[in-house]
Design an enzyme around this catalytic site. Structure first.
Site, PDB file in Angstrom:
ATOM      1  N   TYR A 145       0.838  -1.209   0.000  1.00  0.00           N
ATOM      2  CA  TYR A 145       0.000   0.000   0.000  1.00  0.00           C
ATOM      3  C   TYR A 145       0.866   1.250   0.000  1.00  0.00           C
ATOM      4  CZ  TYR A 145      -2.708   3.807   2.124  1.00  0.00           C
ATOM      5  OH  TYR A 145      -3.283   5.032   2.401  1.00  0.00           O
TER       6      TYR A 145
HETATM    7  P1  NAD Z   1     -12.271   5.466   1.783  1.00  0.00           P
HETATM    8  O1  NAD Z   1     -12.093   4.057   1.295  1.00  0.00           O
HETATM    9  O2  NAD Z   1     -13.315   5.727   2.790  1.00  0.00           O
HETATM   10  O3  NAD Z   1     -12.519   6.418   0.514  1.00  0.00           O
HETATM   11  C1  NAD Z   1     -11.902   6.208  -0.734  1.00  0.00           C
HETATM   12  C2  NAD Z   1     -12.976   6.270  -1.826  1.00  0.00           C
HETATM   13  O4  NAD Z   1     -12.325   6.161  -3.105  1.00  0.00           O
HETATM   14  C3  NAD Z   1     -14.003   5.125  -1.747  1.00  0.00           C
HETATM   15  O5  NAD Z   1     -15.310   5.633  -1.605  1.00  0.00           O
HETATM   16  C4  NAD Z   1     -13.812   4.376  -3.064  1.00  0.00           C
HETATM   17  O6  NAD Z   1     -15.005   3.862  -3.617  1.00  0.00           O
HETATM   18  C5  NAD Z   1     -13.199   5.445  -3.968  1.00  0.00           C
HETATM   19  N1  NAD Z   1     -12.432   4.871  -5.081  1.00  0.00           N
HETATM   20  C6  NAD Z   1     -11.421   3.967  -5.009  1.00  0.00           C
HETATM   21  N2  NAD Z   1     -10.991   3.670  -6.237  1.00  0.00           N
HETATM   22  C7  NAD Z   1     -11.733   4.409  -7.118  1.00  0.00           C
HETATM   23  C8  NAD Z   1     -11.753   4.529  -8.525  1.00  0.00           C
HETATM   24  N3  NAD Z   1     -10.930   3.814  -9.307  1.00  0.00           N
HETATM   25  N4  NAD Z   1     -12.660   5.364  -9.087  1.00  0.00           N
HETATM   26  C9  NAD Z   1     -13.527   6.075  -8.326  1.00  0.00           C
HETATM   27  N5  NAD Z   1     -13.556   5.986  -6.974  1.00  0.00           N
HETATM   28  C10 NAD Z   1     -12.670   5.169  -6.378  1.00  0.00           C
HETATM   29  O7  NAD Z   1     -10.824   5.931   2.309  1.00  0.00           O
HETATM   30  P2  NAD Z   1     -10.417   7.175   3.231  1.00  0.00           P
HETATM   31  O8  NAD Z   1     -10.002   6.658   4.544  1.00  0.00           O
HETATM   32  O9  NAD Z   1     -11.453   8.242   3.132  1.00  0.00           O
HETATM   33  O10 NAD Z   1      -9.090   7.648   2.464  1.00  0.00           O
HETATM   34  C11 NAD Z   1      -9.167   8.602   1.407  1.00  0.00           C
HETATM   35  C12 NAD Z   1      -7.768   8.780   0.816  1.00  0.00           C
HETATM   36  O11 NAD Z   1      -6.864   9.220   1.822  1.00  0.00           O
HETATM   37  C13 NAD Z   1      -7.170   7.502   0.230  1.00  0.00           C
HETATM   38  O12 NAD Z   1      -6.457   7.846  -0.936  1.00  0.00           O
HETATM   39  C14 NAD Z   1      -6.214   7.028   1.320  1.00  0.00           C
HETATM   40  O13 NAD Z   1      -5.135   6.277   0.785  1.00  0.00           O
HETATM   41  C15 NAD Z   1      -5.752   8.340   1.903  1.00  0.00           C
HETATM   42  N6  NAD Z   1      -5.337   8.280   3.305  1.00  0.00           N
HETATM   43  C16 NAD Z   1      -6.252   7.986   4.276  1.00  0.00           C
HETATM   44  C17 NAD Z   1      -5.854   7.980   5.608  1.00  0.00           C
HETATM   45  C18 NAD Z   1      -6.802   7.678   6.733  1.00  0.00           C
HETATM   46  O14 NAD Z   1      -6.365   7.676   7.880  1.00  0.00           O
HETATM   47  N7  NAD Z   1      -8.087   7.429   6.471  1.00  0.00           N
HETATM   48  C19 NAD Z   1      -4.530   8.282   5.942  1.00  0.00           C
HETATM   49  C20 NAD Z   1      -3.634   8.533   4.912  1.00  0.00           C
HETATM   50  C21 NAD Z   1      -4.051   8.564   3.600  1.00  0.00           C
HETATM   51  C1  UGA Z   2      -4.193   4.272   8.476  1.00  0.00           C
HETATM   52  C2  UGA Z   2      -5.080   4.082   7.227  1.00  0.00           C
HETATM   53  O1  UGA Z   2      -5.776   2.842   7.313  1.00  0.00           O
HETATM   54  C3  UGA Z   2      -4.258   4.089   5.960  1.00  0.00           C
HETATM   55  O2  UGA Z   2      -5.121   4.086   4.849  1.00  0.00           O
HETATM   56  C4  UGA Z   2      -3.423   5.346   5.978  1.00  0.00           C
HETATM   57  O3  UGA Z   2      -2.657   5.474   4.838  1.00  0.00           O
HETATM   58  C5  UGA Z   2      -2.546   5.386   7.203  1.00  0.00           C
HETATM   59  O4  UGA Z   2      -3.408   5.409   8.346  1.00  0.00           O
HETATM   60  C6  UGA Z   2      -1.691   6.622   7.260  1.00  0.00           C
HETATM   61  O5  UGA Z   2      -1.560   7.246   8.310  1.00  0.00           O
HETATM   62  O6  UGA Z   2      -1.071   6.951   6.259  1.00  0.00           O
HETATM   63  P1  UGA Z   2      -2.954   2.632  10.088  1.00  0.00           P
HETATM   64  O7  UGA Z   2      -2.018   3.557  10.761  1.00  0.00           O
HETATM   65  O8  UGA Z   2      -2.548   1.215   9.892  1.00  0.00           O
HETATM   66  O9  UGA Z   2      -3.361   3.130   8.625  1.00  0.00           O
HETATM   67  O10 UGA Z   2      -4.311   2.796  10.897  1.00  0.00           O
HETATM   68  P2  UGA Z   2      -5.298   1.702  11.502  1.00  0.00           P
HETATM   69  O11 UGA Z   2      -5.827   0.867  10.386  1.00  0.00           O
HETATM   70  O12 UGA Z   2      -6.255   2.427  12.352  1.00  0.00           O
HETATM   71  O13 UGA Z   2      -4.311   0.804  12.398  1.00  0.00           O
HETATM   72  C7  UGA Z   2      -3.571   1.377  13.481  1.00  0.00           C
HETATM   73  C8  UGA Z   2      -2.933   0.277  14.297  1.00  0.00           C
HETATM   74  O14 UGA Z   2      -3.987  -0.510  14.886  1.00  0.00           O
HETATM   75  C9  UGA Z   2      -2.070  -0.706  13.489  1.00  0.00           C
HETATM   76  O15 UGA Z   2      -0.925  -1.032  14.234  1.00  0.00           O
HETATM   77  C10 UGA Z   2      -2.963  -1.949  13.357  1.00  0.00           C
HETATM   78  O16 UGA Z   2      -2.240  -3.154  13.258  1.00  0.00           O
HETATM   79  C11 UGA Z   2      -3.753  -1.897  14.641  1.00  0.00           C
HETATM   80  N1  UGA Z   2      -5.080  -2.579  14.537  1.00  0.00           N
HETATM   81  C12 UGA Z   2      -5.941  -2.232  13.541  1.00  0.00           C
HETATM   82  C13 UGA Z   2      -5.400  -3.535  15.470  1.00  0.00           C
HETATM   83  O17 UGA Z   2      -4.627  -3.843  16.383  1.00  0.00           O
HETATM   84  N2  UGA Z   2      -6.632  -4.138  15.376  1.00  0.00           N
HETATM   85  C14 UGA Z   2      -7.519  -3.839  14.399  1.00  0.00           C
HETATM   86  O18 UGA Z   2      -8.633  -4.432  14.373  1.00  0.00           O
HETATM   87  C15 UGA Z   2      -7.179  -2.843  13.443  1.00  0.00           C
END
Ligand code: NAD
Ligand code: UGA
Length: 317
Positions: A145
């Site tokens: 990822y």
């Molecule tokens: P999310 O899965 O809730 O939202 C992503 C959306 O993108 C989904 O609704 C999905 O249907 C859409 N999508 C995926 N592929 C597509 C495509 N080919 N065409 C059209 N739509 C498409 O995820 P999120 O947590 O809201 O994350 C949003 C973005 O931020 C992502 O790019 C993710 O990698 C990034 N990000 C999220 C976090 C976090 O903590 N949530 C942290 C770092 C980066």
């Molecule tokens: C999150 C998002 O899922 C990613 O899409 C994003 O890119 C990333 O943040 C980011 O900061 O860039 P992550 O930090 O792995 O990734 O966040 P969580 O999915 O909430 O996991 C946090 C920690 O909780 C990890 O160590 C994971 O192993 C742990 N975890 C998660 C558990 O112990 N149990 C669970 O059921 C889920």
């Protein structure tokens, strides 16, 4: 245009933009008419004037017609999540995070859109010594990822650096965003759900791993600033609000709910780093941004939203 508007961060961003008076076209391949998560995420937005949702896959849809008159694109669509990226879904990560992003950049360049903000990730830093990660640190992505997110942000910057490209790019490295509508695979959602329902919580590792948890409203504020501040460009960390271990998150969930979560410890998962921590200096300097919501208050708001959803499901059942 907001891509990924049916998702967690995208739906909050689109809502904040519309509420601030912008006209927003949202694009997502999830259809709110058939996908319950998309429907729930878009429920408040779809009642607002100035907003239109288009169900389309950025891998093959015509993007240019969606960009007529667009003065900014927020590219949040993508496949998120560290742990499943080792499996057979990796091709989907490459398709949505890299190939679709290339199509988006081609289209914004041709349509002369002046600014694109792309969602990158703290995961591009990989394992750190525990000190804060600065944007100039050498990335060491530790999961498939993270490799796709590094490719995604660098692809956007490479397009933007072409002599003929009219689009300036800001790549935001979000640090573990939480709050209402957070994806259900994420830890904060799962911990709060366990606290509310009495279901057990699976903990991958000993719980001492730390994240720089970022509240959704803070993430949205940084994202809007990245599009509106004329001088903003390049890579910027969005994090630095609340460094905490998973055990601390569990303790907060326990105290907010008044219920002790039943924890089942499992092996650490491949690709998870021990610590993420943002140096927020560039975000402050370039965007004038700093996080406003601490973990306790953010988790309280997140829990209230989950409790309201649970009650609504209960009434519907
Ligand atoms: P999310 O899965 O809730 O939202 C992503 C959306 O993108 C989904 O609704 C999905 O249907 C859409 N999508 C995926 N592929 C597509 C495509 N080919 N065409 C059209 N739509 C498409 O995820 P999120 O947590 O809201 O994350 C949003 C973005 O931020 C992502 O790019 C993710 O990698 C990034 N990000 C999220 C976090 C976090 O903590 N949530 C942290 C770092 C980066
Ligand atoms: C999150 C998002 O899922 C990613 O899409 C994003 O890119 C990333 O943040 C980011 O900061 O860039 P992550 O930090 O792995 O990734 O966040 P969580 O999915 O909430 O996991 C946090 C920690 O909780 C990890 O160590 C994971 O192993 C742990 N975890 C998660 C558990 O112990 N149990 C669970 O059921 C889920």
């Amino acid at each position: 245009m907001v891509t990924g508007d049916a998702g967690f961060i995208g739906s909050h961003l689109a809502q904040a933009l519309v509420q601030a008076g912008a006209v927003v076209v949202g694009v997502d391949r999830r259809d709110p008419a058939t996908d319950p998560t998309a429907a729930a995420n878009l429920a408040a937005l779809q009642r607002l004037p100035g907003y239109m949702h288009v169900t389309a896959d950025l891998l093959n849809c015509a993007i240019e017609p969606l960009l007529v008159d667009a003065n900014a694109v927020f590219h949040l669509a993508g496949i998120p999540g560290v742990r499943p990226s080792w499996g057979p879904k990796f091709s989907e990560y490459v398709a949505s995070n890299v190939l679709a992003t290339h199509r988006v950049m081609d289209a914004v360049t041709r349509m002369g859109v002046p600014r694109l903000v792309v969602a990158s990730s703290s995961s591009v830093y990989g394992p750190t010594e525990g000190g804060p990660s600065v944007e100039t640190d050498r990335p060491q992505p530790a999961s498939p990822y993270a490799v796709t997110k590094l490719a995604e942000e660098q692809l956007c910057l490479a397009h933007s650096a072409q002599a003929h490209c009219p689009t300036s790019v800001v790549a935001l490295r979000y640090f573990t965003v939480y709050g209402p509508r957070q994806r259900p695979d994420m830890f904060t959602h799962r911990a709060l759900t366990a606290a509310l329902t009495g279901q057990s919580l699976r903990l991958y590792g000993d719980g001492h791993q730390r994240r720089d948890f970022t509240y959704i409203d803070d993430a949205v504020a940084a994202t809007i600033a990245a599009a509106t501040i004329p001088t903003a460009s390049g890579v910027i960390n969005v994090g630095g609000g609340s460094s905490a271990s998973l055990l601390e998150v569990i303790n907060i969930a326990n105290s907010l709910s008044g219920r002790e979560i039943q924890v089942h410890q499992e092996n650490p998962r491949s690709g998870d780093v021990l610590t993420t921590r943002a140096d927020p200096g560039r975000a402050h300097e370039v965007l004038g941004w700093q996080p406003q919501v601490d973990l306790h208050n953010g988790m309280r708001a997140h829990m209230q939203a989950l409790a309201a959803e649970t009650a609504a499901y209960g009434r519907a059942a």
